[in-house]
Design a protein around this motif. Structure first.
Motif, mmCIF file in Angstrom:
data_model
loop_
_atom_site.group_PDB
_atom_site.id
_atom_site.type_symbol
_atom_site.label_atom_id
_atom_site.label_comp_id
_atom_site.label_asym_id
_atom_site.label_seq_id
_atom_site.Cartn_x
_atom_site.Cartn_y
_atom_site.Cartn_z
ATOM 1 N N ASP A 33 51.744 -10.804 55.912
ATOM 2 C CA ASP A 33 51.358 -11.866 54.977
ATOM 3 C C ASP A 33 52.284 -11.833 53.765
ATOM 4 O OD1 ASP A 33 49.219 -12.591 56.576
ATOM 5 O OD2 ASP A 33 47.695 -11.624 55.320
ATOM 6 N N ARG A 34 52.636 -12.983 53.264
ATOM 7 C CA ARG A 34 53.343 -13.053 51.993
ATOM 8 C C ARG A 34 52.281 -13.107 50.897
ATOM 9 N NH1 ARG A 34 56.686 -11.379 54.807
ATOM 10 N NH2 ARG A 34 58.748 -12.272 55.266
ATOM 11 N N THR A 35 52.474 -12.336 49.849
ATOM 12 C CA THR A 35 51.435 -12.216 48.835
ATOM 13 C C THR A 35 51.982 -12.438 47.435
ATOM 14 O OG1 THR A 35 51.724 -9.821 48.577
ATOM 15 C CG2 THR A 35 50.150 -10.574 50.261
ATOM 16 N N LEU A 36 51.077 -12.820 46.546
ATOM 17 C CA LEU A 36 51.345 -12.913 45.116
ATOM 18 C C LEU A 36 50.248 -12.146 44.389
ATOM 19 C CD1 LEU A 36 52.201 -16.689 44.419
ATOM 20 C CD2 LEU A 36 53.748 -14.740 44.154
ATOM 21 N N GLY A 37 50.620 -11.418 43.357
ATOM 22 C CA GLY A 37 49.624 -10.732 42.559
ATOM 23 C C GLY A 37 49.540 -9.251 42.853
ATOM 24 N N SER A 38 48.684 -8.582 42.109
ATOM 25 C CA SER A 38 48.556 -7.142 42.193
ATOM 26 C C SER A 38 47.870 -6.703 43.487
ATOM 27 C CB SER A 38 47.746 -6.622 41.000
ATOM 28 O OG SER A 38 47.433 -5.247 41.160
ATOM 29 N N PRO A 39 48.434 -5.704 44.174
ATOM 30 C CA PRO A 39 47.768 -5.171 45.374
ATOM 31 C C PRO A 39 46.411 -4.531 45.073
ATOM 32 C CG PRO A 39 50.068 -4.494 45.282
ATOM 33 C CD PRO A 39 49.749 -5.098 43.952
ATOM 34 N N THR A 40 46.165 -4.208 43.813
ATOM 35 C CA THR A 40 44.888 -3.590 43.445
ATOM 36 C C THR A 40 43.895 -4.590 42.863
ATOM 37 O OG1 THR A 40 45.714 -2.997 41.235
ATOM 38 C CG2 THR A 40 46.039 -1.391 42.999
ATOM 39 N N ALA A 41 44.211 -5.880 42.922
ATOM 40 C CA ALA A 41 43.280 -6.899 42.421
ATOM 41 C C ALA A 41 41.962 -6.811 43.175
ATOM 42 C CB ALA A 41 43.888 -8.284 42.564
ATOM 43 N N PRO A 42 40.822 -6.954 42.487
ATOM 44 C CA PRO A 42 39.519 -6.831 43.152
ATOM 45 C C PRO A 42 39.176 -8.000 44.074
ATOM 46 C CG PRO A 42 39.236 -7.451 40.860
ATOM 47 C CD PRO A 42 40.698 -7.143 41.034
ATOM 48 N N VAL A 43 39.867 -9.120 43.923
ATOM 49 C CA VAL A 43 39.590 -10.310 44.721
ATOM 50 C C VAL A 43 40.876 -10.756 45.414
ATOM 51 C CG1 VAL A 43 38.826 -12.724 44.689
ATOM 52 C CG2 VAL A 43 37.733 -11.050 43.177
ATOM 53 N N THR A 44 40.746 -11.139 46.675
ATOM 54 C CA THR A 44 41.884 -11.696 47.415
ATOM 55 C C THR A 44 41.539 -13.095 47.889
ATOM 56 O OG1 THR A 44 42.634 -9.531 48.192
ATOM 57 C CG2 THR A 44 43.400 -11.453 49.418
ATOM 58 N N LEU A 45 42.391 -14.042 47.549
ATOM 59 C CA LEU A 45 42.298 -15.410 48.062
ATOM 60 C C LEU A 45 43.311 -15.540 49.182
ATOM 61 C CD1 LEU A 45 41.166 -18.369 47.701
ATOM 62 C CD2 LEU A 45 43.218 -18.791 46.317
ATOM 63 N N THR A 46 42.826 -15.744 50.401
ATOM 64 C CA THR A 46 43.706 -15.937 51.548
ATOM 65 C C THR A 46 43.828 -17.431 51.807
ATOM 66 O OG1 THR A 46 42.813 -13.885 52.457
ATOM 67 C CG2 THR A 46 44.142 -15.249 53.925
ATOM 68 N N VAL A 47 45.063 -17.917 51.871
ATOM 69 C CA VAL A 47 45.315 -19.353 51.984
ATOM 70 C C VAL A 47 46.087 -19.637 53.269
ATOM 71 C CG1 VAL A 47 46.229 -21.385 50.816
ATOM 72 C CG2 VAL A 47 45.529 -19.401 49.461
ATOM 73 N N TYR A 48 45.565 -20.538 54.081
ATOM 74 C CA TYR A 48 46.233 -20.974 55.309
ATOM 75 C C TYR A 48 46.924 -22.300 55.012
ATOM 76 C CZ TYR A 48 43.308 -17.465 57.617
ATOM 77 O OH TYR A 48 42.690 -16.287 57.999
#
Length: 211
Positions: A33-48
């Motif tokens: 997956d390509r990601t933006l933001g901190s790997p330790t963020a408590p919330v992940t928004l996965t976008v298709y």
């Protein structure tokens, strides 16, 4: 376009996507997956997303910047992008391959170029010169040289990876773009009534408060 006119040939045969699988628990972030933001963020928004999806372009261009400023840049939310090419699937797959060829830190810039160039593709009726320019704009936004773009578009493994990722997206229970998950749970966008930052706040704030 000279040499540039060669670099999207061939775009590969149209991809045959698997049938829709039964919904199941979905990992918020997977390898690749390509990601933006901190790997330790408590919330992940996965976008298709699909490079040729006009609703994806509208969200990414007009609504995502405010979301990113509030949640991603502050380290509260990590965003993971997944591919699900939509018609014309060959062109969408080529756009996805190009975006994934650029350095990961430049992925969002390449994606932005693809979305902002959609109208030119439609105005040209999908003509080859417009498709070449569209893909080249993404490569340039991501920092690729023309030689790197040519190599990217000639690599069958890159297209096979997009086909596999599309199949996994369908197996996740996703059949339209853009679609969203929050910490692995699918978001009912129709029930939200919008896709802007205000619409996501009631879903995200309780997760941030409970961390």
């Amino acid at each position: 376009m000279g040499r540039a006119s060669r670099f999207i040939l061939p775009l590969m045969a149209a991809m045959a996507l698997p049938v829709l699988a039964q919904a199941q628990t979905v990992a918020p972030v997977r390898e690749g997956d390509r990601t933006l933001g901190s790997p330790t963020a408590p919330v992940t928004l996965t976008v298709y997303l699909s490079a040729t999806c006009s609703h994806c372009a509208d969200w990414h261009t007009n609504e995502f910047p405010a979301f990113r400023a509030k949640y991603v840049d502050s380290g509260q939310v990590r965003v993971a992008f997944r591919d699900l090419p939509t018609p014309p699937a060959q062109l969408a797959a080529a756009g996805a391959v190009m975006a994934r060829c650029v350095p990961e830190d430049n992925y969002d810039a390449a994606l932005d170029a693809l979305f902002k160039g959609q109208q030119a593709i439609r105005d040209a009726g999908g003509a080859r010169p417009a498709a070449v320019a569209w893909l080249r704009s993404a490569g340039e936004a991501g920092g690729l040289t023309l030689e790197q773009m040519n190599a990217c578009m000639s690599d069958a493994a890159g297209f096979a990876e997009i086909e596999a990722r599309a199949g996994q997206s369908v197996a996740d229970g996703i059949n339209s773009t853009p679609s969203f998950l929050i910490n692995g749970e699918k978001v009912d966008v129709e029930a939200m009534g919008a896709r802007d930052v205000a619409a996501f706040e009631p879903l995200i704030q309780p997760l941030l408060a409970g961390r």
